[in-house]
Design a protein around this motif. Structure first.
Motif, short mmCIF file in Angstrom:
data_model
loop_
_atom_site.label_atom_id
_atom_site.label_comp_id
_atom_site.label_asym_id
_atom_site.label_seq_id
_atom_site.Cartn_x
_atom_site.Cartn_y
_atom_site.Cartn_z
N MET A 1 0.83 -1.18 0.00
CA MET A 1 0.00 0.00 0.00
C MET A 1 0.88 1.24 0.00
O MET A 1 1.85 1.33 0.74
N LYS A 2 0.53 2.19 -0.85
CA LYS A 2 1.28 3.43 -0.90
C LYS A 2 1.04 4.24 0.37
O LYS A 2 0.11 4.00 1.10
N ASN A 3 1.92 5.20 0.60
CA ASN A 3 1.72 6.09 1.73
C ASN A 3 0.62 7.07 1.40
O ASN A 3 0.79 7.96 0.58
N THR A 4 -0.51 6.90 2.02
CA THR A 4 -1.65 7.79 1.82
C THR A 4 -2.11 8.28 3.18
O THR A 4 -1.49 8.00 4.20
N ALA A 6 -4.58 7.26 4.79
CA ALA A 6 -5.22 6.19 5.56
C ALA A 6 -4.23 5.14 6.03
O ALA A 6 -4.61 4.01 6.28
N THR A 7 -2.96 5.47 6.17
CA THR A 7 -2.00 4.48 6.66
C THR A 7 -2.00 4.38 8.17
O THR A 7 -1.41 3.47 8.72
N LEU A 8 -2.65 5.30 8.85
CA LEU A 8 -2.76 5.24 10.30
C LEU A 8 -3.74 4.14 10.70
O LEU A 8 -4.62 3.78 9.92
N CYS A 56 -12.09 8.19 5.87
CA CYS A 56 -11.01 7.21 5.67
C CYS A 56 -11.12 6.07 6.68
O CYS A 56 -10.89 4.91 6.33
N ARG A 60 -11.55 2.19 5.68
CA ARG A 60 -10.60 1.16 6.14
C ARG A 60 -11.33 0.05 6.87
O ARG A 60 -11.00 -1.12 6.73
N LEU A 65 -9.36 -0.74 0.82
CA LEU A 65 -8.02 -0.16 0.77
C LEU A 65 -7.66 0.31 -0.63
O LEU A 65 -6.92 1.28 -0.80
N THR A 69 -6.18 4.17 -1.75
CA THR A 69 -4.89 4.41 -2.41
C THR A 69 -5.04 5.04 -3.78
O THR A 69 -4.04 5.27 -4.45
N THR A 74 -6.31 10.54 -2.71
CA THR A 74 -5.10 11.18 -2.22
C THR A 74 -5.13 12.68 -2.50
O THR A 74 -4.77 13.49 -1.64
#
Length: 101
Positions: A1-4, A6-8, A56, A60, A65, A69, A74
């Motif tokens: 998964m790219k850094n977006t 919703a990575t938290l 987000c 999630r 997901l 992304t 984004t």
């Protein structure tokens, strides 16, 4: 998964949404009651960011997901963050304060 955005973890997204959204709602309601239109405008940025973070977290939780992304989501996240930062700077200018003083 790219850094977006919703990575938290989901819980952190909800906490940040609450930390941004609840004070903005309170301050916006007080500004509406007292008739200060500029103060209402300044609360739009934090509310946008809080709504985006809550959205987000919901996506999630639903397991979407791939949607989070996507370049469109984004871009919307960057727009919401830009509005939040811009409103924060406007609030600093209105109160005649700086970040470094």
């Amino acid at each position: 998964m790219k850094n977006t955005f919703a990575t938290l973890p989901i819980a952190a997204l909800w906490v940040f949404a609450a930390l941004l959204g609840l004070p903005a709602l309170y301050d916006g309601a007080n500004a509406l009651r007292s008739g200060r239109a500029v103060e209402v405008f300044v609360q739009i940025g934090p509310l946008m960011m809080a709504l985006f973070l809550a959205w987000c977290a919901l996506q999630r939780r639903a397991g979407r997901l791939a949607l989070l992304t996507s370049p469109r989501v984004t871009l919307i996240g960057f727009i919401c963050f830009g509005a939040f930062a811009g409103c924060f700077l406007i609030k600093l200018v209105l109160r005649n304060t700086t970040l470094f003083a």
